[in-house]
Design an enzyme around this catalytic site. Structure first.
Site: not given
Ligand SMILES: NC(=O)c1ccc[n+]([C@@H]2O[C@H](COP(=O)([O-])OP(=O)(O)OC[C@H]3O[C@@H](n4cnc5c(N)ncnc54)[C@H](O)[C@@H]3O)[C@@H](O)[C@H]2O)c1
Ligand SMILES: N[C@@H](CCC=O)C(=O)O
Length: 514
Positions: A205, A415, A286, A320
């Site tokens: 998804k 954030e 994550e 992130c």
């Molecule tokens: N730690 C990492 O490796 C990492 C990497 C990339 C992004 N991020 C984080 O992701 C966030 C940005 O991404 P975003 O806006 O897409 O995040 P989000 O949490 O809004 O959505 C992420 C995914 O979860 C789905 N989702 C939302 N509610 C759900 C539910 N109840 N059940 C199942 N799926 C659900 C969304 O449709 C999407 O596919 C930021 O907080 C960023 O820091 C973290």
């Molecule tokens: N792996 C990426 C960040 C992924 C999250 O958004 C970095 O290291 O910048």
């Protein structure tokens, strides 16, 4: 023979032929705009009436396509298809599955600019960021192919007189991949392929902001010969299908990447054993970051300012790992701030088809959130630079720098996920570490210093999953910098690490008495 893993090189867009090839890809991708995209369940394309309209965040009027939305009945079908596919996919040898991954990577490599160009439109990525995203997708696939071959025979265990023991790994079953929009190819593909190479099947998804790149990935999987049902493409509204797929009694694991709030929710509901579920589900979450760069009093000012500016404003801070807090020693604070402002002034903002340094933020909701944080910042500190926002054609936010912030200020704690960085002044390195650690997140961080003892101290005390010295805090490379965070940044399973695939296997021990 399989060559050793090495990361995919970045495309140099200062080379005229590369620039022209990319412009050609942008043109070619644009010709496909406006199409309808189906779900893919067990290899069958399923077109639904209810669709997500995907737009270009740099140009809200430009519709890229309409993507079918799954409903619970499709999730049921996808779990059935996944279970059926698992029966034979899980019996492929490690080498057979790994070879298929290498073919997937080769196909992506040949069509590299096409995928990157699509992300320029779909996610508003600048060229180099889109190129980096595609390269990272290739890296994950190449790396996990080799990683699975390394794990294929299990690990050694001891035998005794009259007893032979074996310790090896088996796939678990069907699971769920839920991916974000900010690395719509790399994270989506990496977190799908990892369980798959270990012999599992997956319901994928993707984010509703970027489902088309995920559909294109499905095309590659088909071309490479991945059997039907091993990956089932089920985009849709999380309200309709999110909890449903997470809690499903056939769901063995979830690999989620996204925000803290959604990650915590998923972790909580996934823990409950449903009727008919005869196993404990595993959850990888994550989540977000509030990442800090510490600048010591003997730091190289240029390295400090460049690290802050590029980590804060690359891809408009929508990583992130982005730097949103600069914690600077009082002796060099003003100089680092002044140089950071100078560098930020040089950055271009606009439609990324023109290869600007920064593009739009991803959607109206993010635009409004970031704008609110900028208003909060004006009350909490001093606006030093930027702050302009414009959503008349696309969702543009200029690089923004605040100073004079209390470490407890809202914009120093929450954030923002946009191009906003806050500066705070500290009197010594101990205080810098204290401030750096005073958030609920623990994803990335960097230290700019020439004092070796301070670096050693940071290695022990700076509470983040990925820490860097004398560079920015973004841009981890698969295989070199396994990636994942501490505290409320996530379960820290470290993507792109030699251990990541162990999340998707059962560990079996077989003892034979002679
Ligand atoms: N730690 C990492 O490796 C990492 C990497 C990339 C992004 N991020 C984080 O992701 C966030 C940005 O991404 P975003 O806006 O897409 O995040 P989000 O949490 O809004 O959505 C992420 C995914 O979860 C789905 N989702 C939302 N509610 C759900 C539910 N109840 N059940 C199942 N799926 C659900 C969304 O449709 C999407 O596919 C930021 O907080 C960023 O820091 C973290
Ligand atoms: N792996 C990426 C960040 C992924 C999250 O958004 C970095 O290291 O910048």
């Amino acid at each position: 023979m399989v060559t050793p893993y090495k990361a995919e090189p970045a495309t140099d867009f200062t080379v005229e032929s590369n620039k022209q090839a990319f412009q050609q890809a942008l043109k070619q991708v644009k010709e496909q705009f406006g199409g309808d995209y189906p779900l893919i369940i067990g290899g069958e394309e399923v077109m639904t009436d209810d669709k997500t309209t995907v737009i270009n965040p740099a140009n809200k009027e430009q519709v890229l396509g309409n993507v079918s939305k799954s409903k619970p009945e499709h999730i049921e079908q996808a779990f059935e298809a996944g279970e059926a596919a698992f029966e034979s996919w899980s019996t492929w040898s490690a080498k057979e599955r790994a070879d298929l991954l290498l073919r997937i990577a080769a196909i992506i490599r040949r069509r590299k600019h096409e995928f990157s160009a699509l992300m320029v439109y779909e996610a508003g990525k600048p060229w180099n960021e889109a190129d980096g995203d595609t390269n990272e997708a290739i890296d994950f696939i190449e790396y996990y192919a080799r990683s699975w071959m390394d794990l294929a025979d299990g690990k050694p265990t001891m035998d005794r007189e009259g007893e032979s023991n074996k310790y090896f790994y088996q796939p678990m079953g069907v699971g769920v991949t839920i991916s974000p929009w900010n690395f719509p190819f790399a994270i989506m593909a990496g977190t799908t392929i990892a369980p798959v190479v270990a012999g599992n099947s997956v319901l994928l998804k993707p984010s509703s902001d970027t489902p088309i790149i995920a559909y294109k990935f499905m095309e590659v999987l088909k071309e490479a010969g991945l059997p039907d049902g091993v990956v089932n493409f089920v985009p849709g509204s999380s309200r309709d299908i999110g909890d449903y797929m997470v809690e499903h009694h056939k769901n063995h694991f979830i690999t989620f990447t996204g925000s803290k709030s959604v990650g915590l929710h998923i972790t909580e509901i996934a823990a409950k054993v449903k009727e008919g579920q005869h196993f404990l589900r595993r959850t990888i979450s994550e989540m977000g970051g509030k990442d800090t760069i510490i600048v010591d009093k003997d730091a190289d000012i240029e390295v400090a300012a460049e690290s802050i500016v590029h980590s804060a404003f690359g891809f408009s801070g929508q990583k992130c790992s982005a730097c949103s807090r600069a914690v600077v020693h009082e002796d060099v604070h003003d100089e680092v701030l002044a140089r950071s402002i100078e560098l930020a002034k040089e950055l271009t903002v606009g439609d990324t088809t023109e290869n600007t340094y920064m593009g739009p933020v991803v959607n109206q909701k993010q635009f409004d959130r970031i704008k609110d944080y900028i208003e909060t910042g004006k009350k909490e500190g001093k606006l030093e630079f930027g702050g302009e926002t414009d959503d008349s054609t696309g969702f543009f936010i200029h690089p923004t720098i605040f100073s004079d912030l209390d470490p407890e200020a809202v914009i120093m704690q929450e954030e923002i996920f946009g191009p906003v960085v806050g500066f705070t002044k500290v009197k010594d390195f101990d205080e810098a570490l204290e401030v750096a650690n005073n958030t609920e997140y623990g994803l990335t961080g960097a230290v700019i210093t020439n004092t070796r003892e301070h670096w050693h101290l940071a290695c022990r005390k700076f509470d983040v999953g990925n820490l860097y010295l004398n560079r920015g805090c973004t841009a981890a490379v698969v295989g070199y910098h396994p990636f994942g965070g501490f505290k409320l940044s996530g379960t820290d399973q470290k993507t792109g690490s030699p251990d990541y695939l162990l999340n998707f296997v059962n560990q079996k021990v077989v003892s034979e008495m002679f």
